[in-house]
Design an enzyme around this catalytic site. Structure first.
Site, PDB file in Angstrom:
ATOM      1  N   PHE A 180       0.861  -1.187   0.000  1.00  0.00           N
ATOM      2  CA  PHE A 180       0.000   0.000   0.000  1.00  0.00           C
ATOM      3  C   PHE A 180       0.897   1.237   0.000  1.00  0.00           C
ATOM      4  O   PHE A 180       1.744   1.393   0.871  1.00  0.00           O
ATOM      5  CB  PHE A 180      -0.932   0.042   1.215  1.00  0.00           C
ATOM      6  CG  PHE A 180      -1.896   1.197   1.135  1.00  0.00           C
ATOM      7  CD1 PHE A 180      -3.063   1.106   0.379  1.00  0.00           C
ATOM      8  CD2 PHE A 180      -1.619   2.395   1.781  1.00  0.00           C
ATOM      9  CE1 PHE A 180      -3.931   2.183   0.270  1.00  0.00           C
ATOM     10  CE2 PHE A 180      -2.490   3.481   1.684  1.00  0.00           C
ATOM     11  CZ  PHE A 180      -3.647   3.373   0.926  1.00  0.00           C
ATOM     12  N   ASP A 187       9.467   2.660   1.457  1.00  0.00           N
ATOM     13  CA  ASP A 187       8.296   3.347   1.985  1.00  0.00           C
ATOM     14  C   ASP A 187       8.221   3.010   3.472  1.00  0.00           C
ATOM     15  O   ASP A 187       7.806   1.917   3.855  1.00  0.00           O
ATOM     16  CB  ASP A 187       7.044   2.870   1.228  1.00  0.00           C
ATOM     17  CG  ASP A 187       5.756   3.458   1.785  1.00  0.00           C
ATOM     18  OD1 ASP A 187       5.773   3.989   2.905  1.00  0.00           O
ATOM     19  OD2 ASP A 187       4.724   3.360   1.093  1.00  0.00           O
ATOM     20  N   LYS A 225       2.779   9.720   8.549  1.00  0.00           N
ATOM     21  CA  LYS A 225       2.134   9.183   9.755  1.00  0.00           C
ATOM     22  C   LYS A 225       2.729   9.745  11.059  1.00  0.00           C
ATOM     23  O   LYS A 225       2.432  10.874  11.421  1.00  0.00           O
ATOM     24  CB  LYS A 225       2.169   7.663   9.739  1.00  0.00           C
ATOM     25  CG  LYS A 225       1.142   7.072   8.758  1.00  0.00           C
ATOM     26  CD  LYS A 225       0.933   5.600   8.991  1.00  0.00           C
ATOM     27  CE  LYS A 225      -0.054   4.989   8.018  1.00  0.00           C
ATOM     28  NZ  LYS A 225      -1.440   5.293   8.325  1.00  0.00           N
TER      29      LYS A 225
HETATM   30  C1  PLP Z   1       3.143   2.199   3.827  1.00  0.00           C
HETATM   31  C2  PLP Z   1       2.208   3.317   3.497  1.00  0.00           C
HETATM   32  N1  PLP Z   1       2.478   4.121   2.455  1.00  0.00           N
HETATM   33  C3  PLP Z   1       1.688   5.147   2.127  1.00  0.00           C
HETATM   34  C4  PLP Z   1       0.538   5.409   2.834  1.00  0.00           C
HETATM   35  C5  PLP Z   1      -0.340   6.570   2.433  1.00  0.00           C
HETATM   36  O1  PLP Z   1      -0.273   7.565   3.412  1.00  0.00           O
HETATM   37  P1  PLP Z   1      -1.399   8.707   3.478  1.00  0.00           P
HETATM   38  O2  PLP Z   1      -2.675   8.060   3.878  1.00  0.00           O
HETATM   39  O3  PLP Z   1      -0.865   9.673   4.503  1.00  0.00           O
HETATM   40  O4  PLP Z   1      -1.463   9.328   2.115  1.00  0.00           O
HETATM   41  C6  PLP Z   1       0.201   4.598   3.924  1.00  0.00           C
HETATM   42  C7  PLP Z   1      -1.046   4.814   4.678  1.00  0.00           C
HETATM   43  O5  PLP Z   1      -1.577   3.949   5.303  1.00  0.00           O
HETATM   44  C8  PLP Z   1       1.066   3.522   4.263  1.00  0.00           C
HETATM   45  O6  PLP Z   1       0.784   2.717   5.284  1.00  0.00           O
END
Ligand code: PLP
Length: 401
Positions: free
Chosen positions: A139, A224, A253
Site C-alpha cells: 500500500f 516506503d 504518519k
Molecule cells: C506504507 C504506506 N504508504 C503510504 C501510505 C499513504 O499515506 P497517506 O494516507 O498519509 O497518504 C500509507 C497509509 O496507510 C502507508 O501505510
C-alpha cells in the site's frame, strides 16, 4: 457542541462523502494512550490513529511546540526559508542515510515525489528508465501514481487507466523481482514491512537481495517507511533493523504525531534532479507541522522512546505468539510483525474482533480482511498494554469459539 455518538454518526452519514466507514463512535478527547468519546466513555488506544500517534495523544511537549509556533508564524510558503523546517531537515539528515529532505503533507505525497524523483533522476542522465517494480499486497497511497504502485487491485477498480510502467512481484519473492527488474527500471519501491497489506515483515534475504538487484541493474531502491518509520519497529527506521540502506525513503504518519506532514529523504546526488520548478507543495514543511515533527524526533532519539518501544514491542510479540499458540492453527494463522506494529492473522474476518474490542473499551484495527492489527502509541505503559491485550484475548475467545 454536546452531540452524542449516535447524533455525530448520523451527521457523518448524511454530510460526508461515504468513502470511509467509520466506527459508530465520535472521539472528542485524547491523553496519552487513552481516548474519550462523545458519550463520555473511555477507550484504551491500541491503534494510535493507524500507527500515527507515536507519542500518544496531546503529548505535552508536542502541544507546547504547536502552541508556541502558533503564536509565532504559521505559514509563509516555500518561497521563504523557515526555522522549524530547517531544524527538522537537519535532524532527519543527522539520523538517517540521507543528505536532503523534501517536505509534503501526507504519505501519498511523499511516495508521489519519490517516484517522480526516480524518473527525473534518469531523465537527467539521459537513461530511458521510467518503470517501477513494486509488490503485491503493498500500500503506497491514493494519488494516481501511488495507487498504481499499490499492489492491491481492489483499490484501483474504477480508476483505471493507471500510470503505465509499473510491475508487481509477489512480496518476499526475490526471484520474481529479479525477473521484473530490467534496463527500463527506474526504481524498486518496497515497504520493509507491509502494513495495510497484513503486517508482513520482509525477510532479511529479500531486502538484501533487492539492494543487490538495484545496485547490479543500476536502478534506485525506495523504502516506503510511512508506517514502519519513526520508531514503530523499535528502531528509528525499520531498515536499520535489517542493515539495508535505501537511496530514497518516505515518511509520514508518526512524523508529526498526527499533525499532517510527510517527508522524502534522499542522497544528495539523487535529490539534485529536483531542480527549481520540478516539484512543490504550498503547505509542505509548514512551520506548525515542522515544529511538531522536530519535537517528535527529539523525543524518539533523546527521550528514551525508542528503547521503550523496543521493550513494549517484545512484550506485545510474546503475548500475540502466546495467543496464536493457545487458540491453535485452525483458528489463528499466525502472529507476526516487529516492534509495536504487529498482527494476528485469523482464518476469518477480523471485523468482529475489532468491534468486540471496541465494545469492551479497547481500540484495535484490521490490516486487510483477516488480520487484527495492533499499533499503539509508542509510549504506552506496560500495564496499559497488558490490560488491552487481556481484553483482546477475551474477545478472541468469544469470536473464535
Ligand atoms: C506504507 C504506506 N504508504 C503510504 C501510505 C499513504 O499515506 P497517506 O494516507 O498519509 O497518504 C500509507 C497509509 O496507510 C502507508 O501505510
Amino acid at each position: 457542541m454536546t452531540a452524542s455518538n449516535a447524533e455525530r454518526h448520523a451527521q457523518g452519514e448524511q454530510w460526508l462523502v461515504p468513502n470511509y466507514k467509520p466506527q459508530p463512535i465520535a472521539l472528542v478527547r485524547g491523553e496519552g494512550s487513552r481516548l474519550w468519546d462523545a458519550d463520555g466513555r473511555e477507550y484504551l488506544d491500541l491503534m494510535g490513529g493507524i500507527a500515527t500517534a507515536a507519542l500518544g495523544h496531546c503529548h505535552p511537549k508536542v502541544v507546547s511546540a504547536l502552541n508556541e509556533q502558533a503564536g509565532k508564524l504559521w505559514h509563509v510558503s516555500n518561497l521563504f526559508s523557515t526555522e522549524p523546517q530547517l531544524e527538522l531537515a537537519k535532524r532527519l539528515i543527522a539520523h538517517s542515510f540521507a543528505d536532503r529532505a523534501f517536505f509534503c503533507n501526507s504519505g501519498a505525497e511523499a511516495n508521489e515525489v519519490a517516484l517522480k524523483l526516480a524518473r527525473r533522476h534518469f531523465y537527467d542522465r539521459k537513461e530511458d528508465r521510467f518503470e517501477i517494480v513494486a509488490f503485491e499486497d503493498s500500500f503506497h497511497g491514493r494519488t494516481l501514481f501511488t495507487l498504481s504502485a499499490t499492489g492491491q487491485p481492489a483499490y484501483r477498480e474504477g480508476f483505471e487507466p493507471v500510470v503505465p510502467g509499473i510491475h508487481h512481484a509477489p512480496f518476499n519473492d526475490l526471484a520474481a523481482a529479479d525477473a521484473l527488474v530490467g534496463d527500463r527500471t527506474a526504481a524498486i519501491l518496497v515497504e520493509p514491512m507491509q502494513g495495510e497489506g497484513g503486517v508482513r515483515p520482509a525477510t532479511p534475504e529479500f531486502l538484501e537481495g533487492l539492494r543487490r538487484l538495484a545496485d547490479g541493474r543500476g536502478c534506485l531502491l525506495i523504502f516506503d517507511e510511512i508506517q514502519t518509520g519513526m520508531g514503530r519497529t523499535g528502531a528509528l527506521f525499520a531498515h536499520q533493523k535489517y542493515g539495508v540502506t535505501p537511496d530514497i525513503m518516505t515518511l509520514a504518519k508518526a512524523l508529526g504525531n498526527g499533525i499532517p506532514i510527510g517527508a522524502m529523504l534522499a542522497r544528495d546526488e539523487i535529490a539534485q534532479a529536483l531542480v527549481p520548478g520540478t516539484h512543490g507543495s504550498t503547505f509542505g514543511g509548514n512551520p506548525l507541522a515542522a515544529a511538531c515533527a522536530t519535537v517528535v524526533l527529539d523525543e524518539l532519539t533523546e527521550g528514551g522512546v525508542l528503547e521503550h518501544a523496543e521493550a513494549m514491542g517484545r512484550k506485545l510479540g510474546e503475548r500475540l505468539d502466546a495467543m496464536a499458540k493457545r487458540f491453535g492453527s485452525d483458528k489463528v494463522v499466525e502472529a507476526r510483525g516487529m516492534g509495536l506494529l504487529r498482527g494476528l492473522e485469523l482464518h476469518g474476518p477480523a471485523a468482529d474482533v475489532v468491534s468486540g474490542c471496541r465494545e469492551q473499551g479497547v481500540l484495535v484495527i484490521s490490516a486487510g480482511a483477516n488480520v487484527v492489527r495492533i499499533a499503539p502509541p509508542l509510549v504506552i505503559e506496560e500495564a496499559e498494554l497488558d490490560r488491552g491485550l487481556d481484553v483482546l484475548e477475551k474477545v478472541l475467545e468469544d469470536v473464535l469459539a
